[in-house]
Write an enzyme that holds these catalytic residues in place. Structure first.
Site, PDB file in Angstrom:
ATOM      1  N   THR A  47     -13.267 -50.975  52.367  1.00 13.89           N
ATOM      2  CA  THR A  47     -12.463 -50.431  53.476  1.00 13.89           C
ATOM      3  C   THR A  47     -11.823 -51.609  54.226  1.00 13.89           C
ATOM      4  OG1 THR A  47     -14.453 -50.258  54.798  1.00 13.89           O
ATOM      5  CG2 THR A  47     -13.711 -48.257  53.692  1.00 13.89           C
ATOM      6  N   LYS A  96     -20.168 -53.000  49.713  1.00 19.82           N
ATOM      7  CA  LYS A  96     -19.072 -53.043  50.678  1.00 19.82           C
ATOM      8  C   LYS A  96     -19.638 -52.994  52.096  1.00 19.82           C
ATOM      9  CE  LYS A  96     -17.311 -50.509  52.925  1.00 19.82           C
ATOM     10  NZ  LYS A  96     -17.238 -49.682  54.157  1.00 19.82           N
ATOM     11  N   THR A 100     -19.960 -48.946  57.745  1.00 17.75           N
ATOM     12  CA  THR A 100     -20.721 -48.396  56.633  1.00 17.75           C
ATOM     13  C   THR A 100     -21.048 -49.508  55.657  1.00 17.75           C
ATOM     14  OG1 THR A 100     -19.876 -46.158  56.735  1.00 17.75           O
ATOM     15  CG2 THR A 100     -20.715 -46.866  54.635  1.00 17.75           C
ATOM     16  N   GLU A 107     -16.635 -58.519  60.611  1.00 15.64           N
ATOM     17  CA  GLU A 107     -15.335 -58.476  61.281  1.00 15.64           C
ATOM     18  C   GLU A 107     -15.219 -59.533  62.363  1.00 15.64           C
ATOM     19  OE1 GLU A 107     -15.263 -54.471  62.423  1.00 15.64           O
ATOM     20  OE2 GLU A 107     -14.065 -53.875  60.702  1.00 15.64           O
ATOM     21  N   ASN A 162     -12.059 -54.116  67.035  1.00 12.96           N
ATOM     22  CA  ASN A 162     -12.769 -52.885  67.377  1.00 12.96           C
ATOM     23  C   ASN A 162     -12.332 -52.259  68.685  1.00 12.96           C
ATOM     24  OD1 ASN A 162     -14.588 -52.609  65.148  1.00 12.96           O
ATOM     25  ND2 ASN A 162     -15.468 -54.529  65.844  1.00 12.96           N
ATOM     26  N   THR A 194      -3.054 -51.527  69.116  1.00 10.65           N
ATOM     27  CA  THR A 194      -1.905 -52.348  69.503  1.00 10.65           C
ATOM     28  C   THR A 194      -1.444 -53.173  68.307  1.00 10.65           C
ATOM     29  OG1 THR A 194      -3.306 -54.136  70.218  1.00 10.65           O
ATOM     30  CG2 THR A 194      -2.666 -52.487  71.857  1.00 10.65           C
TER      31      THR A 194
END
Lengths: 406, 406
Positions: A152, A178, A189, A275, A401, A406
């Site tokens: 993803t 993943k 996930t 992330e 997050n 934007t």
């Protein structure tokens, strides 16, 4: 020296597994349907999210794995089929039915997984079409395609294979995974699928998987949130023709070691792709009274926003580390705690007997520019230990997050 | 209608309490030593951090509060006296001794607190000098000075007073608090000091404080980190001349209500001043099976980095809210859960029976620009409930805590 070889491979590296990954349009551009199929019915084991808000595919898969036999995994990315009520259950079942029909295998031998946006009803027309396409595309080198199909927000495919000799037969274990913190725009996930051609006793496989998950996937943290869809599943199809592996097999330890290595590698790959992460952080707690104490302390340090932002700031803030160990719930005596920061080349002791040492600030600042840092915490009150992996908390995490519109 | 009056006041609002706050140089510019002293020996109660890495002043205060009698609080800001070993214990004791001597009260009747940098030995010359200065500066209007004296990264003084009639006597309760997420450059500390001229039974006061702390200070979260130095302490000096308040006093509920209101206000003030916070978030969970379930769910939502960044991004991401309830450990049935976002004027139901409703995105986006948002989660499986308060996670938080050296 390791008792096994490590190489770039995946779920189709072991004998008798086909896989595929196709793009059908659930996501804009990237592959969004994956299949992993064994030539023969396999012993299987799986561990699922403990989140009570678990997704429909988790419920369906939990039912199908009960007898310990699975022949295929079907996965879609782009939609998590979570918080979708009765319709979600029907859709997860339809994914299973479609796969069973396309592959000519029994419905109850299929595990289904979904990852992506939650609370949105599945685009079943696309998914059914995608499963049929993926069935046609199945091949013995399709593992990488499947690895891409389950991604993803991941920026890299996570895959690995290891091989070893047991009973003079070459045995291979392969996996894809993943996860990278959180799925745009809803939630994290973590999925991992492992295959092996080893012959393994079913009950032993389930026990081993549970233990290994506890020490690997359950010891990573990106943001402390536990997804509705997390799943780790393994098929062992026995085509390597070794004697069945169980606790009494003379070479069982070799198998455990290789199986654990592969899963630890996949788990760490997820954190490394966290992330917005700029640092990969390993935390090890040693000499605790119990293993649970060590795990509590490891997770507390890795989950602390204050520790995570300190690493982002490249600041050797030992106070925050000690503080997060202190509130972890682990048994400890503050006046005994030692803390070290290290890389493979060098080690700095920053806390001795609960108090800060005088490591020169400039040295430490330079050291902390590294991408990978290990934190070693010695409680000095027992003999147990545990290890875990995490990342820092950056502006980019908040941006991904918090401000993704934007 | 409330049974009490609320006004801008603090620890010197009740009869017979003096306080002071002075600047001696532990911090660069702001006041750094505070004293709060009762004219007579008071019944007292205190609740301390559960962090096992607790600071020296916490240990000394725990010893001194054992008999339930206290006459004075001495607090320094700028240095937490934590992880300072034997020297730290000596320094905390010296703070008590100096205060006792300067005020002519017994050593064992003093509570000492420290907040600020950890792991650095206290500048005792300055602290002793400061305590003497503060003793000279004591006065019956000094509560605001004391409130300033305990601040660290706080941007506002937190203070409040309430008064009510019990046994036809006017009773006043006043408090000051500090905390704003995290103390530059090391860790969060939450301190709250409450005084009252009510006559209160000691055992009842301790029980009440414990319950109120559980429902107020323990239900706020800025970053989920629990400090080494947290402390809430109260003195009740009895000068209001009411009949002693305990569980059997006919007006006990009025006192509890006012006492709880004051502490909830102080707790919420800390969250509202959370580092980098742009939103104040109240979460209430209702109709849970147990109160503990409700609390677990409230804290899980307030602590989720994904929920916090969603509010920062002004996104009504109900999936993250439901997910964080799901992994909280609270008992629930997903297909019953309702979630509402509300302000005093308007309420939007975003989840009904575990599934998203179709609230218009634009309406919600406009609503979420508010500075204060309430999240109401109805589990519909019981009759218990709990409430808590938190804030969003912003770029500014990461900046303050991660890059403060720049």
């Amino acid at each position: 020296m390791k008792n096994f070889d490590i190489y770039e491979g995946n779920v189709t590296s072991p004998k008798g597994f086909q896989a595929s990954g196709v793009h059908v349009g659930i996501k804009k551009k990237r592959k969004d349907i994956a299949l992993i199929v064994s030539d023969v019915l396999a012993e299987a084991a799986a561990v699922f999210t403990t989140n009570k808000a678990c997704a429909a595919p988790v419920k369906v898969s939990q039912e199908n794995i009960k007898d310990g036999k699975i022949q295929g995994f079907v996965i879609n990315s782009g939609n998590a089929n979570a918080c979708t009520g009765d319709q979600g259950m029907k859709d997860a079942s339809q994914m299973v039915d479609t796969t069973a029909e396309a592959l000519g295998i029994a419905k109850e031998n299929i595990i289904v997984a979904s990852t992506g946006i939650i609370g949105v009803v599945m685009p079943m027309n696309l998914i059914v079409k995608g499963i049929k396409m993926a069935a046609t595309a199945l091949n013995y080198d399709g593992g990488l395609d499947a690895g891409e199909g389950i991604m993803t927000t991941d920026t890299t495919v996570k895959q690995l294979a290891v091989s070893l000799k047991i009973d003079d037969q070459i045995i291979t274990i392969g996996g894809i995974a993943k996860g990278s913190g959180m799925i745009h725009p809803n939630m994290a996930t973590m999925l991992s699928f492992v295959t092996t051609d080893a012959k393994v006793e079913g009950a032993f496989l389930q026990k081993l998987l549970k233990e290994v998950v506890d020490d690997t996937y359950n010891m990573i943290t990106v943001d402390g949130d536990t997804s509705t869809n997390d799943m780790v599943a393994v098929m062992a199809n026995g085509l390597a023709e070794n004697n069945e592996i169980n606790e009494n097999h003379p070479e069982v330890e070799k198998f455990i070691e290789a199986f654990k290595y592969l899963n630890e590698y996949l788990a760490k790959s997820i954190v490394a792709d966290g992330e917005g992460a700029t640092k990969f952080i390993e935390v090890e707690v040693v000499n605790s009274q119990t293993k649970d104490d060590a795990k509590l302390a490891v997770k507390s340090v890795l989950s602390s926003s204050l520790v995570k932002t300190a690493f982002f700031g490249e600041d050797g803030n030992w106070g925050r580390i000690v503080c997060s160990v202190g509130y972890s719930g682990a048994n400890l005596e503050m006046e005994k705690v030692d803390v070290f920061l290290s890389s493979p080349e060098i080690q700095y002791q920053i806390v001795e007997n609960g108090q800060g040492t005088n490591v020169e600030g400039e040295l430490l600042a330079k050291f902390l520019k590294r991408k990978e840092v290990k934190v070693l915490i010695d409680l000095k009150i027992g003999t147990e230990k545990a290890k875990g992996w995490g990342c820092d908390l950056s502006y980019e995490y908040v941006k991904i997050n918090g401000a993704y519109r934007t």
